[in-house]
Write a protein that holds these residues in place. Structure first.
Motif, PDB file in Angstrom:
ATOM      1  N   VAL A   9       0.830  -1.201   0.000  1.00  0.00           N
ATOM      2  CA  VAL A   9       0.000   0.000   0.000  1.00  0.00           C
ATOM      3  C   VAL A   9       0.868   1.256   0.000  1.00  0.00           C
ATOM      4  CG1 VAL A   9      -1.987  -1.069   1.077  1.00  0.00           C
ATOM      5  CG2 VAL A   9      -0.201  -0.091   2.530  1.00  0.00           C
ATOM      6  N   LEU A  10       2.138   1.110   0.309  1.00  0.00           N
ATOM      7  CA  LEU A  10       3.058   2.230   0.254  1.00  0.00           C
ATOM      8  C   LEU A  10       4.369   1.734  -0.330  1.00  0.00           C
ATOM      9  CD1 LEU A  10       3.858   5.161   0.958  1.00  0.00           C
ATOM     10  CD2 LEU A  10       4.611   4.308   3.192  1.00  0.00           C
ATOM     11  N   ILE A  11       4.818   2.377  -1.401  1.00  0.00           N
ATOM     12  CA  ILE A  11       6.087   1.994  -2.008  1.00  0.00           C
ATOM     13  C   ILE A  11       7.205   2.476  -1.095  1.00  0.00           C
ATOM     14  CG2 ILE A  11       7.582   2.251  -4.021  1.00  0.00           C
ATOM     15  CD1 ILE A  11       5.084   2.758  -5.674  1.00  0.00           C
ATOM     16  N   PRO A  12       7.984   1.566  -0.516  1.00  0.00           N
ATOM     17  CA  PRO A  12       9.031   2.001   0.419  1.00  0.00           C
ATOM     18  C   PRO A  12      10.024   2.938  -0.254  1.00  0.00           C
ATOM     19  CG  PRO A  12       8.701  -0.392   0.530  1.00  0.00           C
ATOM     20  CD  PRO A  12       7.950   0.103  -0.667  1.00  0.00           C
ATOM     21  N   GLU A  13      10.436   3.990   0.472  1.00  0.00           N
ATOM     22  CA  GLU A  13      11.392   4.936  -0.098  1.00  0.00           C
ATOM     23  C   GLU A  13      12.712   4.258  -0.430  1.00  0.00           C
ATOM     24  OE1 GLU A  13      11.894   8.351   2.333  1.00  0.00           O
ATOM     25  OE2 GLU A  13       9.772   8.905   2.317  1.00  0.00           O
ATOM     26  N   SER A  14      13.067   3.230   0.333  1.00  0.00           N
ATOM     27  CA  SER A  14      14.322   2.534   0.073  1.00  0.00           C
ATOM     28  C   SER A  14      14.351   1.898  -1.307  1.00  0.00           C
ATOM     29  CB  SER A  14      14.569   1.466   1.144  1.00  0.00           C
ATOM     30  OG  SER A  14      13.497   0.523   1.149  1.00  0.00           O
ATOM     31  N   ASP A  15      13.178   1.544  -1.842  1.00  0.00           N
ATOM     32  CA  ASP A  15      13.127   0.962  -3.177  1.00  0.00           C
ATOM     33  C   ASP A  15      13.503   1.975  -4.255  1.00  0.00           C
ATOM     34  OD1 ASP A  15      12.294  -1.306  -1.947  1.00  0.00           O
ATOM     35  OD2 ASP A  15      10.240  -1.261  -2.714  1.00  0.00           O
ATOM     36  N   LEU A  16      13.413   3.284  -3.942  1.00  0.00           N
ATOM     37  CA  LEU A  16      13.701   4.333  -4.913  1.00  0.00           C
ATOM     38  C   LEU A  16      15.011   5.050  -4.626  1.00  0.00           C
ATOM     39  CD1 LEU A  16      10.131   5.916  -5.142  1.00  0.00           C
ATOM     40  CD2 LEU A  16      11.172   4.297  -6.726  1.00  0.00           C
ATOM     41  N   GLU A  17      15.748   4.589  -3.633  1.00  0.00           N
ATOM     42  CA  GLU A  17      16.976   5.253  -3.240  1.00  0.00           C
ATOM     43  C   GLU A  17      17.979   5.282  -4.393  1.00  0.00           C
ATOM     44  OE1 GLU A  17      20.397   5.007   0.268  1.00  0.00           O
ATOM     45  OE2 GLU A  17      18.600   3.766   0.377  1.00  0.00           O
ATOM     46  N   GLY A  18      18.506   6.470  -4.648  1.00  0.00           N
ATOM     47  CA  GLY A  18      19.507   6.613  -5.691  1.00  0.00           C
ATOM     48  C   GLY A  18      18.966   6.746  -7.093  1.00  0.00           C
ATOM     49  N   MET A  19      17.653   6.723  -7.245  1.00  0.00           N
ATOM     50  CA  MET A  19      17.078   6.817  -8.583  1.00  0.00           C
ATOM     51  C   MET A  19      17.006   8.276  -9.037  1.00  0.00           C
ATOM     52  SD  MET A  19      14.220   3.824  -8.834  1.00  0.00           S
ATOM     53  CE  MET A  19      14.706   2.105  -8.564  1.00  0.00           C
ATOM     54  N   ALA A  25       9.899  11.532 -10.239  1.00  0.00           N
ATOM     55  CA  ALA A  25       8.745  12.304 -10.680  1.00  0.00           C
ATOM     56  C   ALA A  25       7.536  11.423 -10.953  1.00  0.00           C
ATOM     57  CB  ALA A  25       9.095  13.097 -11.940  1.00  0.00           C
ATOM     58  N   VAL A  26       7.780  10.160 -11.277  1.00  0.00           N
ATOM     59  CA  VAL A  26       6.702   9.232 -11.615  1.00  0.00           C
ATOM     60  C   VAL A  26       6.321   8.351 -10.432  1.00  0.00           C
ATOM     61  CG1 VAL A  26       6.063   7.312 -13.136  1.00  0.00           C
ATOM     62  CG2 VAL A  26       7.402   9.226 -14.038  1.00  0.00           C
ATOM     63  N   ARG A  27       7.314   7.991  -9.614  1.00  0.00           N
ATOM     64  CA  ARG A  27       7.093   6.930  -8.624  1.00  0.00           C
ATOM     65  C   ARG A  27       7.092   7.357  -7.164  1.00  0.00           C
ATOM     66  NH1 ARG A  27       5.114   2.143 -10.761  1.00  0.00           N
ATOM     67  NH2 ARG A  27       6.091   1.755 -12.782  1.00  0.00           N
ATOM     68  N   ALA A  28       7.819   8.406  -6.814  1.00  0.00           N
ATOM     69  CA  ALA A  28       8.004   8.741  -5.395  1.00  0.00           C
ATOM     70  C   ALA A  28       6.692   9.138  -4.739  1.00  0.00           C
ATOM     71  CB  ALA A  28       9.026   9.862  -5.252  1.00  0.00           C
ATOM     72  N   GLY A  29       6.543   8.753  -3.481  1.00  0.00           N
ATOM     73  CA  GLY A  29       5.418   9.190  -2.675  1.00  0.00           C
ATOM     74  C   GLY A  29       4.087   8.531  -2.958  1.00  0.00           C
ATOM     75  N   GLN A  30       4.063   7.565  -3.857  1.00  0.00           N
ATOM     76  CA  GLN A  30       2.768   6.971  -4.205  1.00  0.00           C
ATOM     77  C   GLN A  30       2.221   6.120  -3.069  1.00  0.00           C
ATOM     78  OE1 GLN A  30       2.663   4.743  -7.868  1.00  0.00           O
ATOM     79  NE2 GLN A  30       0.438   4.651  -7.870  1.00  0.00           N
TER      80      GLN A  30
END
Length: 413
Positions: A9-19, A25-30
């Motif tokens: 239900v929440l995309i972990p921020e660690s999955d986007l680290e360094g991107m 712009a497309v994925r963060a905070g969803q």
């Protein structure tokens, strides 16, 4: 808790680290609900329910995280805040009802009576009015200085100086600030360095990497990108943003869930839009330089711009806003603007549709004649926010303006 990937239900921020910012712009905070929707959800609700009176008390008392009331907690707004904070590289963002509300909230939360602000003259006209007229009523004094003259900044510092405030590039003359020099001055004097990053967005410029303490956006502009909604956002460290959040909770200049959802959609295309804006603006600025009826073009992407090399170091692109002076005065500038047929005559900027305006009587119309002179807002100045239409079509429309100037000069209009 064990769950399958599709049940997040929440995309972990660690999955986007360094991107990259393009991906953020497309994925963060969803945030995904239990329905597992792919697009961002919208929560058009004023309030939220609790499982018990005890849980309600815990939420209101800050003992338990969760939504309370959409004036200051709403999942759609929080998703937008998380995404723009990730893109800017900041700890936390607080969204507001407009860009001006973002500036007001920052000042009301972080300044007090007796404090002193140093602000560049090259800011949006209403920003000037906010500092000069309204914050002054509450005991906050402001000194306006030339953006690029460090001697003026240094001379303006007082023991009570608590904030340095700039836009870079500026509206509408496209001056570029040396952010590292200004951040050093702020740190040496125990002041906050606040940067309005509206013109560049995090796609083209990352002020935190150059020493900014707080970043402000009018989300109405490029973050939306299609002229649909009004909103703002403040980004910074959690300690400062908690104060801004507290002001919003009490005073209420809040971003609506619907507008936040629109901005989320806008952020998804921000990187590709900004690059298209930059490409068109540079070509148009170069073309305008070759027009005989133009005195001067203001755009940091031009090699003869006084801060061209600085802009190359601080920015990955030169932005979509330019301005130029026509030979003559207000009548000539108005004749030029009125002759266009496709370009929209409106003071908004950051839209995919190209817009044109006369700053002296619109965006900076409330400034005194003296303040206009000091800010370089002349009667023959025209500002263009370059959209993403075919640039040759933009030239064709602007050519109508030059033909009108020629007719005006010859007395045939």
């Amino acid at each position: 808790m064990t769950y399958r990937r599709e049940e997040h239900v929440l995309i972990p921020e660690s999955d986007l680290e360094g991107m990259s910012v393009d991906t953020l712009a497309v994925r963060a905070g969803q945030i995904r609900t239990g329905q597992l929707e792919h697009s961002d959800a919208i929560f058009p609700t004023s309030s939220f329910v609790y499982g018990s009176a005890a849980q309600a008390a815990a939420r209101f008392g800050g003992e338990e995280p969760g939504n309370i009331y959409s004036r200051f907690t709403n999942p759609t707004v929080q998703a937008f805040e998380s995404r723009i904070a990730a893109m800017e590289g900041g700890e936390r963002a607080v969204a507001t009802s407009s860009g001006m509300a973002a500036i007001l909230a920052t000042c009301m939360a972080l300044l007090k009576a007796g404090d002193h602000v140093i602000c560049s003259r090259g800011v949006f006209g209403t920003t000037n009015v906010l500092f000069q007229k309204y914050l002054a009523k509450f005991g906050v004094d402001t000194t306006f200085v030339g953006l690029t003259d460090m001697s003026q900044w240094q001379a303006a510092v007082r023991p009570e100086t608590r904030m340095l405030f700039i836009e870079t590039p500026t509206n509408p003359l496209c001056e570029v600030a040396d952010m590292e020099a200004l951040s050093g001055l702020a740190r040496a004097n125990d002041a906050l360095f606040v940067v309005d990053n509206c013109f560049c967005t995090p796609v083209l410029q990352r002020p935190f990497e150059h020493g900014a303490d707080v970043i402000i956006h009018s989300a109405t502009k490029y973050l939306d990108g299609q002229g649909r909604c009004v909103g703002g956002v403040v980004i910074g460290p959690n300690t400062l943003m908690e104060e801004v959040y507290g002001f919003l909770r009490s005073a209420g200049p809040t971003l609506s869930p619907f507008n936040a959802w629109v901005f989320l959609k806008g952020l998804e295309t921000l990187p590709i839009r900004m690059r298209a804006h930059c490409d068109n603006a540079l070509e148009l600025a170069t073309w305008l330089e070759g027009q005989g009826a133009v005195d001067h073009v203001f755009y940091a992407g031009l090699p003869d711009h006084p801060q061209h090399e600085l802009a190359k170091r601080q920015q990955s692109g030169f932005g979509g806003v330019l301005s130029f002076t026509v030979k003559g005065g207000r009548e000539e500038a108005w004749a030029f603007i009125d002759a266009t047929r496709m370009i929209s005559i409106t003071a908004n900027l950051g839209d995919v549709k190209t817009t044109i305006t006369h700053p002296a009587t619109t965006t900076h119309g409330r400034l005194s004649p003296e303040d206009k002179v000091q800010a370089g807002i002349t009667e023959n100045l025209v500002r263009i926010s370059v959209g993403i239409e075919a640039v040759e079509d933009l030239k064709t429309d602007l050519q109508r303006g030059f033909e009108a100037l020629e007719n005006y000069r010859q007395g045939t209009v």
